[in-house]
Enzyme design. Structure first.
Site, PDB file in Angstrom:
ATOM      1  N   GLU A  43       0.831  -1.193   0.000  1.00  0.00           N
ATOM      2  CA  GLU A  43       0.000   0.000   0.000  1.00  0.00           C
ATOM      3  C   GLU A  43       0.876   1.257   0.000  1.00  0.00           C
ATOM      4  OE1 GLU A  43      -3.232  -0.070  -0.185  1.00  0.00           O
ATOM      5  OE2 GLU A  43      -3.622  -2.192   0.229  1.00  0.00           O
ATOM      6  N   LYS A  57      -3.885 -11.526  12.516  1.00  0.00           N
ATOM      7  CA  LYS A  57      -4.165 -12.873  12.021  1.00  0.00           C
ATOM      8  C   LYS A  57      -3.652 -13.934  12.993  1.00  0.00           C
ATOM      9  CE  LYS A  57      -3.963 -11.229   7.265  1.00  0.00           C
ATOM     10  NZ  LYS A  57      -3.140 -11.140   6.031  1.00  0.00           N
TER      11      LYS A  57
END
Length: 440
Positions: free
Chosen positions: A192, A207
């Site tokens: 990004e 996660k």
């Protein structure tokens, strides 16, 4: 077939657009698998008039009132693809308490406050599915949540962030530094514009919390996860790893253990050297992989594309099919399994190994002094190598390079060892410290 199952979609970005396309392209097959057609009741977005190209959806379905959409009586399932903590949490709690099943890809919310969502699902008698929150299209969470419930999982080790894996793979392949590899990842669309969540390990830590919660039947949050990113990994570190027959990966590691309190778990995310013989060592590019070690099933490997619109949309639709079938059958999935409620060990108690690169004075007695520091902290040395990783001359004037690899020890003892080494007059600098996993 029975009446349609009606979906409220929250968000229509990269993933949401692919969900809409797959719903359109696979409508006949999905209806056959479920036993009823799926219909979009509405799509909540920030701007209704935005150009969405040739997206196969009636523009009249778009709304800027997500809560109003969720509360509609004709909505059966809420699919959330917005992300973030609020207002997503409030929306999903509202849906679940009203008995409407939820499918979400929101790893940040699940890792920070999954307990609230699970409690709301139990209160409303609704399903909460979130396969897409970890490792994209890879079927991973449902095996942990259902298929392996008859087994005991002892350890989960994974590469769960494609951006960092691409960067480290590029550094390994080309010898580039972190900045150059990050620039390439950005140009190719893997990173990004602001890569902080990826390169500093926040994404992987969220996660890891989700994986540990499922694997060990314990509520684990992102705050419980020790987190380090890859910004300090250098080309010299990569070269040193190669010299050891290793490669460097950003790993999430969740493991059972025991201490005076009984059974515990440790959960951490950090870069680590792993031997080339380890199954995760060959996972390159932006791929994800998770290595599960269970008592009866043994070693299991889950591998595939961990991000991207289409892979994530695939996981979302898999969950939609599951909750729609449950709704038609009048049943619900098994509720959250957090019965074990194991204590989460601090990082200092985790057992690991260190690779320490030192710039030291090149004079007699240095090695003995360095070895004495390790001995004082009860840390055993596995190997010592003098000279630069590339195999050049052993020293630079009055300085020499010293690389020490330890045996397994508590992380706190290893950190204290490094701290004392930094204070020695004979140590010019501690050039790098990396953990070593997957070896003896």
């Amino acid at each position: 077939m029975t009446s349609p199952v009606r979906l409220a979609l929250l968000g229509c970005g990269t993933v949401g657009s692919d969900v809409v396309r797959l719903l359109h392209e696979q409508s006949v097959d999905l209806a056959a698998r479920i036993g009823a057609p799926l219909e979009i009741a509405g799509i909540a977005v920030r701007r209704v008039g935005r150009d969405r190209g040739d997206l196969p959806v009636d523009p009249a379905l778009f709304t800027t009132d997500p809560l109003g959409l969720i509360k509609r009586d004709d909505v059966d399932v809420v699919v959330e693809m917005v992300g973030g903590i609020e207002p997503a949490r409030s929306w999903l709690v509202e849906a679940l308490r009203a008995g409407k099943s939820v499918v979400t890809a929101n790893k940040a919310l699940l890792a920070e406050d999954g307990a609230t969502l699970h409690d709301a699902a139990a209160e409303g008698g609704a399903d909460l599915y979130y396969e897409a929150s970890v490792a994209g299209a890879i079927p991973l969470l449902r095996p942990l949540r259902e298929s392996l419930h008859g087994d005991r999982i002892n350890r989960v080790t994974g590469i769960v962030n494609g951006t960092t894996n691409f960067i480290l793979s590029a550094m390994d392949a080309t010898g580039a530094g972190f900045a150059e590899a990050l620039e390439e990842a950005t140009e190719l669309g893997y990173a990004e514009a602001d890569p902080t969540a990826d390169v500093e390990g926040f994404d992987a830590a969220a996660k890891a919390a989700i994986l540990a919660s499922l694997a060990f039947h314990t509520r684990v949050t992102a705050a419980d996860v020790h987190r380090e990113g890859i910004t300090e990994v250098t080309a010299a570190d990569v070269a040193s790893a190669k010299a050891m027959g290793c490669t460097i990966k950003l790993l999430c590691i969740a493991a059972r253990g025991t201490d005076g309190r009984g059974e515990t778990v440790s959960v951490r995310v950090h870069p680590a050297m792993i031997p080339l013989s380890h199954p995760l060592a060959s996972v390159g590019d932006a791929f994800n992989a998770v290595f599960v070690e269970a008592e009866a099933a043994g070693q299991l490997m889950f591998y595939g594309r961990g991000a991207g619109g289409a892979p994530t949309a695939s996981a979302v639709l898999g969950d939609v099919v599951a909750v729609a079938r449950n709704r038609l059958a009048g049943v619900h999935a098994a509720s959250e399994s957090a019965y074990a409620d194991l204590a989460v060990r601090p990082m200092g108690e985790a057992l690991t190994r260190y690779h320490i690169s030192l710039d030291v004075a090149d004079r007699p007695g240095v090695l003995a002094a360095v070895a004495g520091v390790f001995a004082r902290h009860d840390v055993s040395i596995a190997t010592v190598r003098q000279g630069p990783a590339g195999g050049g001359p052993a020293g630079r004037g009055d300085d020499a390079d010293l690389v020490v690899v330890t045996h397994v020890a508590p992380d706190a003892a290893l950190a204290a060892t490094v701290g004392e080494l930094r204070g020695l007059d004979i140590v010019r600098s501690v050039a790098s410290v990396l953990r070593v996993e997957g070896g003896a």
